[in-house]
Design a protein around this motif. Structure first.
Motif, short mmCIF file in Angstrom:
data_model
loop_
_atom_site.label_atom_id
_atom_site.label_comp_id
_atom_site.label_asym_id
_atom_site.label_seq_id
_atom_site.Cartn_x
_atom_site.Cartn_y
_atom_site.Cartn_z
N VAL A 263 5.05 -1.58 5.01
CA VAL A 263 4.08 -1.62 6.33
C VAL A 263 4.86 -0.80 6.97
O VAL A 263 4.31 0.10 7.88
N ARG A 264 6.23 -0.74 7.27
CA ARG A 264 6.90 0.15 7.92
C ARG A 264 6.65 1.58 7.59
O ARG A 264 6.41 2.50 8.68
N THR A 265 6.25 1.99 6.39
CA THR A 265 6.23 3.26 5.70
C THR A 265 4.80 3.72 6.43
O THR A 265 4.40 4.76 6.97
N VAL A 266 3.74 2.80 6.43
CA VAL A 266 2.39 2.87 6.78
C VAL A 266 2.39 3.32 8.37
O VAL A 266 1.81 4.14 8.80
N LEU A 267 3.09 2.66 9.11
CA LEU A 267 3.09 2.86 10.45
C LEU A 267 4.06 4.13 10.72
O LEU A 267 3.44 4.81 11.70
N GLN A 268 4.78 4.54 9.86
CA GLN A 268 5.44 5.94 10.14
C GLN A 268 4.48 7.09 9.63
O GLN A 268 4.63 8.07 10.43
N GLN A 269 3.84 6.84 8.84
CA GLN A 269 3.05 7.73 8.29
C GLN A 269 1.47 8.02 9.41
O GLN A 269 1.05 9.09 9.43
N HIS A 270 1.33 7.08 10.08
CA HIS A 270 0.22 6.88 11.20
C HIS A 270 0.74 7.65 12.36
O HIS A 270 -0.28 7.63 13.41
N LEU B 104 3.82 -11.20 5.02
CA LEU B 104 4.87 -10.96 6.00
C LEU B 104 5.46 -12.48 6.24
O LEU B 104 6.67 -12.26 6.65
N ALA B 105 4.77 -13.26 6.61
CA ALA B 105 5.10 -14.48 6.93
C ALA B 105 6.17 -14.91 6.00
O ALA B 105 7.23 -15.65 6.16
N THR B 106 5.92 -14.76 4.55
CA THR B 106 6.98 -15.26 3.43
C THR B 106 8.24 -14.49 3.79
O THR B 106 9.00 -15.07 3.34
N GLU B 107 8.02 -13.26 4.13
CA GLU B 107 9.16 -12.20 4.29
C GLU B 107 9.68 -12.87 5.71
O GLU B 107 10.77 -11.94 6.03
N GLY B 108 9.44 -13.56 6.44
CA GLY B 108 9.94 -13.78 7.60
C GLY B 108 9.56 -13.00 9.16
O GLY B 108 10.37 -12.78 9.89
N THR B 109 8.58 -12.35 9.02
CA THR B 109 8.31 -11.26 9.84
C THR B 109 6.87 -11.39 10.25
O THR B 109 5.95 -12.09 9.58
N SER B 110 6.36 -10.26 11.09
CA SER B 110 4.89 -10.37 11.28
C SER B 110 4.43 -8.61 11.52
O SER B 110 5.46 -7.99 11.82
N PHE B 111 3.61 -8.33 11.78
CA PHE B 111 2.85 -7.07 11.71
C PHE B 111 3.32 -6.52 13.09
O PHE B 111 3.91 -5.44 13.31
N PRO C 176 1.46 9.46 15.54
CA PRO C 176 1.67 8.82 16.70
C PRO C 176 0.30 7.71 16.76
O PRO C 176 0.47 7.21 17.93
N ALA C 177 -0.46 7.78 16.06
CA ALA C 177 -1.63 7.15 16.24
C ALA C 177 -1.33 5.39 16.22
O ALA C 177 -2.02 4.66 16.80
N TRP C 178 -0.31 5.00 15.55
CA TRP C 178 0.04 3.78 15.11
C TRP C 178 -0.94 3.02 14.92
O TRP C 178 -1.76 2.18 15.53
N ALA C 179 -1.07 2.70 13.56
CA ALA C 179 -2.16 1.94 12.79
C ALA C 179 -1.92 0.49 13.20
O ALA C 179 -1.03 -0.01 13.74
N ASP C 180 -3.32 -0.04 13.53
CA ASP C 180 -3.33 -1.63 13.65
C ASP C 180 -3.33 -2.26 12.15
O ASP C 180 -3.26 -1.58 11.29
N LEU C 181 -3.24 -3.52 12.57
CA LEU C 181 -3.10 -4.55 11.20
C LEU C 181 -4.35 -4.11 10.39
O LEU C 181 -3.76 -4.11 9.11
N ALA C 182 -5.40 -4.34 10.49
CA ALA C 182 -6.53 -3.74 9.64
C ALA C 182 -6.09 -2.54 9.04
O ALA C 182 -6.60 -2.40 7.63
N THR C 183 -5.93 -1.54 9.81
CA THR C 183 -5.80 0.08 9.15
C THR C 183 -4.31 -0.22 7.97
O THR C 183 -4.57 0.38 7.11
N ALA C 184 -3.25 -0.98 8.34
CA ALA C 184 -2.30 -1.16 7.58
C ALA C 184 -2.78 -1.98 6.14
O ALA C 184 -2.40 -1.65 5.14
N ALA C 185 -3.45 -3.13 6.51
CA ALA C 185 -4.03 -3.83 5.41
C ALA C 185 -4.99 -2.82 4.17
O ALA C 185 -4.50 -2.83 2.91
#
Length: 344
Positions: free
Chosen positions: A242-249, A274-281, A251-260
């Motif tokens: 997810v971090r990589t997707v955000l970095q690639q997008h 993400l909840a299993t890994e203890g984090t959130s979008f 300065p537009a900053w992908a939203d949750l749906a785009t990342a998915a």
């Protein structure tokens, strides 16, 4: 595409310096000078939420080892002289299996210092290596344990072929207040208050043939210390992707749906991972924006208004409020101060 930037909590910088600081007036170097030479403002040591860039952290580690001539950073009674890690790595040349390589490193380690013993461990289907303290003072040695575990785990992972999955980390000290920040450095279940500090992995890995040659070893050592002290990239973790997707997008900053969509998942599946890994979008987005901001403040003169827009904030004031929430300090405290004029 560049990897997303990484920043390191200031508590790990404090730990790195704790051996030198324990020497008090007998400290062999000036800590403030070392910090400044690594590009770190000394005042950040007193800011609990502060962070430094990965490059600053590696620069400080390399600088300390060289100036102290000690890869153990003043923690041991006898210096682990600069070049010791390279010597132990070269001792594995020609080892037929990972177990033989581990035993060679442990033997060389014992020849270079007196305070720690590296031992091979077995526990049911798991094997590992542990660090047993030999008559050292009872002063806190957390960073020494942390450093030795991650450095030699990364060495053995490299010898194994690049990926030696840790199944558990044991620590020979009680759980510290900052243990929640271990998740990226030690990505496996943790146990504190153990008889010795150790890394555990599948016992079958010990029989893995070693196929690293002299050229590969030179490349590995050339990439140190960054390769052995920075958090592993964790390419397979969904949060890292997810971090990589955000970095690639940016300065537009992908939203949750785009990342998915980018990860070929439904929104609910991504959220569950993400909840299993203890984090959130949102947490991942804020962490990346924090890390980008710290790197940009350290490496450029970008105006705060422009940086705020780049990070997706409505204005400079909103960015500064968020930055203080993330780090406890103002963006200005991260600006790289110009060094002294060499002609003065």
């Amino acid at each position: 595409m560049l990897q997303p930037p990484v920043t390191i909590p200031i508590v790990f910088v404090q730990g790195m310096l704790s051996g030198v600081r324990a020497r008090g007036d007998d400290a062999p170097i000036c800590i403030d000078t070392a910090l400044q030479d690594a590009g770190i403002a000394p005042a950040l040591l007193d800011a609990p939420g502060a962070r430094v860039t990965a490059e600053q952290y590696v620069a400080l580690f390399a600088l300390l080892m060289e100036r102290l001539d000690d890869e153990a950073l003043c923690f041991l009674s006898r210096r682990l002289r600069y070049g010791s890690f390279a010597l132990m790595t070269r001792a594995t040349m020609g080892a037929p299996t990972l177990e033989v390589a581990l035993r060679r490193v442990a033997r060389t380690f014992s020849l270079l210092q007196d305070d720690l013993e590296m031992v091979l461990l077995h526990e049911g289907p798991l094997a590992g290596f542990g660090l047993r303290v030999q008559g050292m003072p009872s002063a806190p040695l957390n960073f020494l344990h942390e450093l030795m575990l991650r450095v030699y785990w990364r060495l053995f992972a490299w010898l194994h072929g690049g990926r030696l999955t840790a199944r558990r980390f044991d620590f020979g000290f009680e759980q510290p207040p900052y243990a929640a920040r271990y998740n990226k450095v030690f990505p496996a279940p943790l146990q504190f208050g153990q008889p010795l500090s150790a890394v555990w992995f599948d016992a079958s890995a010990l029989a893995t043939p070693i196929r690293r040659d002299a050229r590969a070893m030179r490349d590995f050592l050339a990439a140190a210390p960054a390769h052995v002290i920075l958090p592993p990239l964790g390419e397979l973790a969904v949060s890292a992707r997810v971090r990589t997707v955000l970095q690639q997008h940016r300065p537009a900053w992908a939203d949750l749906a785009t990342a998915a969509r980018s990860l070929h998942m439904s929104v609910s599946t991504l959220q569950r991972h993400l909840a299993t890994e203890g984090t959130s979008f949102q947490s991942l987005k804020d962490q990346l924006r924090r890390d980008v901001a710290i790197v940009r403040l350290n490496t450029s003169t970008v105006p705060l208004a422009a940086l705020a827009e780049e990070l997706g904030f409505s204005d400079s004031a909103a960015f500064q409020r968020a930055f203080k929430t993330w780090t406890g300090g103002a963006p200005g405290s991260y600006r790289r101060r110009p060094g002294p004029d060499p002609e003065a």
